[in-house]
Write a protein that holds these residues in place. Structure first.
Motif, mmCIF file in Angstrom:
data_model
loop_
_atom_site.group_PDB
_atom_site.id
_atom_site.type_symbol
_atom_site.label_atom_id
_atom_site.label_comp_id
_atom_site.label_asym_id
_atom_site.label_seq_id
_atom_site.Cartn_x
_atom_site.Cartn_y
_atom_site.Cartn_z
ATOM 1 N N ALA A 1 1.821 -3.753 5.753
ATOM 2 C CA ALA A 1 0.716 -4.677 5.479
ATOM 3 C C ALA A 1 0.391 -4.637 3.996
ATOM 4 O O ALA A 1 0.565 -3.610 3.324
ATOM 5 C CB ALA A 1 -0.522 -4.313 6.297
ATOM 6 N N HIS A 2 -0.070 -5.774 3.488
ATOM 7 C CA HIS A 2 -0.522 -5.862 2.104
ATOM 8 C C HIS A 2 -1.861 -5.141 1.975
ATOM 9 O O HIS A 2 -2.701 -5.194 2.883
ATOM 10 C CB HIS A 2 -0.670 -7.331 1.719
ATOM 11 N N ALA A 3 -2.065 -4.487 0.846
ATOM 12 C CA ALA A 3 -3.308 -3.745 0.628
ATOM 13 C C ALA A 3 -4.541 -4.626 0.723
ATOM 14 O O ALA A 3 -5.621 -4.159 1.104
ATOM 15 C CB ALA A 3 -3.267 -3.055 -0.737
ATOM 16 N N PHE A 4 -4.408 -5.931 0.382
ATOM 17 C CA PHE A 4 -5.566 -6.826 0.438
ATOM 18 C C PHE A 4 -6.010 -7.099 1.873
ATOM 19 O O PHE A 4 -7.013 -7.780 2.084
ATOM 20 C CB PHE A 4 -5.263 -8.138 -0.278
ATOM 21 N N CYS A 5 -5.273 -6.595 2.835
ATOM 22 C CA CYS A 5 -5.733 -6.647 4.224
ATOM 23 C C CYS A 5 -7.042 -5.869 4.374
ATOM 24 O O CYS A 5 -7.861 -6.191 5.237
ATOM 25 C CB CYS A 5 -4.643 -6.053 5.122
ATOM 26 N N TRP A 6 -7.232 -4.867 3.514
ATOM 27 C CA TRP A 6 -8.436 -4.037 3.594
ATOM 28 C C TRP A 6 -9.380 -4.231 2.410
ATOM 29 O O TRP A 6 -10.593 -4.263 2.582
ATOM 30 C CB TRP A 6 -8.037 -2.554 3.640
ATOM 31 N N GLU A 7 -8.820 -4.297 1.202
ATOM 32 C CA GLU A 7 -9.642 -4.303 -0.005
ATOM 33 C C GLU A 7 -9.135 -5.373 -0.969
ATOM 34 O O GLU A 7 -7.945 -5.690 -0.993
ATOM 35 C CB GLU A 7 -9.582 -2.938 -0.707
ATOM 36 N N GLY A 8 -10.044 -5.898 -1.806
ATOM 37 C CA GLY A 8 -9.675 -6.924 -2.767
ATOM 38 C C GLY A 8 -9.372 -6.392 -4.145
ATOM 39 O O GLY A 8 -9.181 -7.169 -5.080
ATOM 40 N N ASP A 9 -9.313 -5.081 -4.294
ATOM 41 C CA ASP A 9 -9.030 -4.476 -5.591
ATOM 42 C C ASP A 9 -8.256 -3.191 -5.343
ATOM 43 O O ASP A 9 -8.065 -2.782 -4.182
ATOM 44 C CB ASP A 9 -10.337 -4.197 -6.338
ATOM 45 N N TRP A 10 -7.793 -2.570 -6.415
ATOM 46 C CA TRP A 10 -7.093 -1.293 -6.286
ATOM 47 C C TRP A 10 -7.528 -0.386 -7.429
ATOM 48 O O TRP A 10 -7.192 -0.616 -8.577
ATOM 49 C CB TRP A 10 -5.580 -1.478 -6.286
ATOM 50 N N THR A 11 -8.331 0.614 -7.091
ATOM 51 C CA THR A 11 -8.706 1.679 -8.006
ATOM 52 C C THR A 11 -8.236 2.985 -7.373
ATOM 53 O O THR A 11 -7.686 2.981 -6.259
ATOM 54 C CB THR A 11 -10.222 1.724 -8.210
ATOM 55 N N ASP A 12 -8.462 4.096 -8.056
ATOM 56 C CA ASP A 12 -8.057 5.374 -7.465
ATOM 57 C C ASP A 12 -8.707 5.577 -6.099
ATOM 58 O O ASP A 12 -8.046 5.927 -5.116
ATOM 59 C CB ASP A 12 -8.454 6.531 -8.396
ATOM 60 N N GLU A 13 -10.024 5.356 -6.040
ATOM 61 C CA GLU A 13 -10.749 5.606 -4.799
ATOM 62 C C GLU A 13 -10.398 4.580 -3.718
ATOM 63 O O GLU A 13 -10.205 4.933 -2.549
ATOM 64 C CB GLU A 13 -12.257 5.598 -5.056
ATOM 65 N N ILE B 1 1.689 -2.628 -2.142
ATOM 66 C CA ILE B 1 0.672 -2.337 -3.148
ATOM 67 C C ILE B 1 0.782 -3.333 -4.299
ATOM 68 O O ILE B 1 1.833 -3.451 -4.920
ATOM 69 C CB ILE B 1 0.834 -0.902 -3.681
ATOM 70 N N PRO B 2 -0.295 -4.065 -4.612
ATOM 71 C CA PRO B 2 -0.250 -5.008 -5.735
ATOM 72 C C PRO B 2 -0.290 -4.265 -7.071
ATOM 73 O O PRO B 2 -1.140 -3.401 -7.286
ATOM 74 C CB PRO B 2 -1.510 -5.851 -5.527
ATOM 75 N N LEU B 3 0.648 -4.604 -7.941
ATOM 76 C CA LEU B 3 0.662 -4.017 -9.281
ATOM 77 C C LEU B 3 0.324 -5.105 -10.298
ATOM 78 O O LEU B 3 1.129 -5.448 -11.156
ATOM 79 C CB LEU B 3 2.028 -3.397 -9.571
ATOM 80 N N LEU B 4 -0.885 -5.631 -10.171
ATOM 81 C CA LEU B 4 -1.333 -6.697 -11.068
ATOM 82 C C LEU B 4 -1.693 -6.157 -12.444
ATOM 83 O O LEU B 4 -1.642 -6.881 -13.431
ATOM 84 C CB LEU B 4 -2.534 -7.411 -10.452
ATOM 85 N N ASP B 5 -2.045 -4.864 -12.494
ATOM 86 C CA ASP B 5 -2.415 -4.233 -13.765
ATOM 87 C C ASP B 5 -1.773 -2.852 -13.818
ATOM 88 O O ASP B 5 -2.431 -1.837 -13.594
ATOM 89 C CB ASP B 5 -3.937 -4.132 -13.873
ATOM 90 N N PRO B 6 -0.471 -2.785 -14.126
ATOM 91 C CA PRO B 6 0.224 -1.494 -14.090
ATOM 92 C C PRO B 6 -0.347 -0.476 -15.061
ATOM 93 O O PRO B 6 -0.246 0.735 -14.823
ATOM 94 C CB PRO B 6 1.673 -1.862 -14.445
ATOM 95 N N GLY B 7 -0.972 -0.945 -16.138
ATOM 96 C CA GLY B 7 -1.511 -0.015 -17.119
ATOM 97 C C GLY B 7 -2.642 0.852 -16.595
ATOM 98 O O GLY B 7 -2.888 1.943 -17.116
ATOM 99 N N SER B 8 -3.348 0.369 -15.571
ATOM 100 C CA SER B 8 -4.481 1.130 -15.022
ATOM 101 C C SER B 8 -4.138 1.798 -13.703
ATOM 102 O O SER B 8 -5.021 2.394 -13.073
ATOM 103 C CB SER B 8 -5.686 0.199 -14.829
ATOM 104 N N PHE B 9 -2.883 1.724 -13.279
ATOM 105 C CA PHE B 9 -2.489 2.229 -11.968
ATOM 106 C C PHE B 9 -2.075 3.692 -12.073
ATOM 107 O O PHE B 9 -1.208 4.052 -12.866
ATOM 108 C CB PHE B 9 -1.335 1.391 -11.412
ATOM 109 N N SER C 1 6.036 -2.700 -3.861
ATOM 110 C CA SER C 1 5.095 -3.254 -4.824
ATOM 111 C C SER C 1 5.257 -4.764 -4.894
ATOM 112 O O SER C 1 6.337 -5.292 -4.628
ATOM 113 C CB SER C 1 5.319 -2.644 -6.213
ATOM 114 N N SER C 2 4.181 -5.448 -5.244
ATOM 115 C CA SER C 2 4.245 -6.903 -5.377
ATOM 116 C C SER C 2 3.293 -7.350 -6.471
ATOM 117 O O SER C 2 2.409 -6.603 -6.894
ATOM 118 C CB SER C 2 3.898 -7.589 -4.050
ATOM 119 N N LEU C 3 3.492 -8.594 -6.908
ATOM 120 C CA LEU C 3 2.635 -9.120 -7.968
ATOM 121 C C LEU C 3 2.850 -10.620 -8.131
ATOM 122 O O LEU C 3 3.791 -11.203 -7.590
ATOM 123 C CB LEU C 3 2.937 -8.426 -9.305
#
Length: 282
Positions: free
Chosen positions: A6-18, A37-45, A63-65
């Motif tokens: 499943a895509h991570a956005f199934c649960w949350e609309g963002d991706w931070t550490d928490e 896992i969306p890698l829209l901002d690899p620098g902060s991942f 990964s997807s983007l």
């Protein structure tokens, strides 16, 4: 071997550490094989942190983007290639072996006309360079076709197949999505038949982006098409409980669905397993 995720956005609309920690735990609890896992901002991942958590949960990942607007490959091929190299760097640390999605263009960039030969040539050349880089790292690629309201570049599976064939690398394959197919394809089964041997990813997504099996997608035609080609790749639920704000304008998802993320994942997984079993894909 068929893999359920499943895509991570199934649960949350963002991706931070928490948020990533929570999503990984929820995906594992749902009984999935992998998470996209969306890698829209690899620098902060935080790749190393999430790799540890994935391994502890016994969960694989892809990964997807969609490319950033400023790195729309048909217009800015060098920026796109550099951005994708940074994504591949991140994936190596994460342990992800496949990158898929809108890797050749940016979602929501529209020009008021179809792709020009020059734009297509730039995308083909850019993807060929990225495919070679990815191959050297042991990472596979998928190119997704999405509907005409979100891109002018790659709308049908035939469009994606044409680009994949022109690139000519067995490291780049087609990515299908039933939400977009429901808009663009005249016959879902035949469309899947035509990408036999080149399809490695499919987003199983409902017409309203909610719980699969409750909308207007012709699911039996999808299952028949997957059975015809004996699909054995990534079967991914893409429902949006909380779409990413940066993608909302492009995807036009303004309201949350009627189901929680866990309901979308667990109910969706049951739907996928039933269909796959009934059509001999297990």
């Amino acid at each position: 071997m068929l893999k359920f995720g499943a895509h991570a956005f199934c649960w949350e609309g963002d991706w931070t550490d928490e948020i990533g920690d929570r999503v990984i735990e929820q995906a594992a609890r749902a009984g999935l094989d992998f998470i996209e896992i969306p890698l829209l901002d690899p620098g902060s991942f935080n790749s190393r942190r999430h790799r540890r958590h994935l391994e502890a949960a016994g969960l694989a990942c892809v990964s997807s983007l969609g490319l950033p607007r400023e790195a729309h490959m048909p217009h800015e091929p060098e920026k796109a290639v550099i951005f994708l190299a940074s994504v591949l760097d991140c994936m190596e640390e994460l342990g992800a072996r496949d990158l898929t999605g809108c890797i050749g263009y940016s979602i929501g960039v529209l020009t008021g006309r179809g792709p020009t030969p020059h734009e297509l040539d730039r995308m083909v050349d850019g993807l060929a360079r990225v495919a070679e880089d990815a191959r050297s790292r042991g990472i596979g690629l998928g190119l997704e076709a999405i509907n005409r309201y979100e891109t002018y570049m790659v709308n049908t599976l035939d469009d994606a197949l044409s680009i994949v064939n022109r690139v000519g690398s067995d490291n780049l394959r087609v990515h299908a999505d039933t939400y977009h197919m429901n808009i663009e394809e005249t016959d879902l089964r035949q469309a899947l038949d035509r990408v036999a041997g080149k399809l490695n990813f499919i987003h199983m997504s409902e017409s309203h982006r909610g719980l699969v099996g409750t909308g207007t997608v012709a699911w039996e035609a999808v299952w028949q098409g997957l059975e015809d080609i004996q699909f054995s790749g990534y079967l991914t639920l893409e429902s949006f409980a909380a779409p990413n704000p940066a993608l909302a304008a492009a995807t036009c998802i303004w309201k949350p669905p009627r189901h929680t993320g866990q309901e979308l994942a667990e109910g969706g997984l049951a739907f996928l397993r039933e269909g796959a079993t009934r059509h001999g894909l297990m």
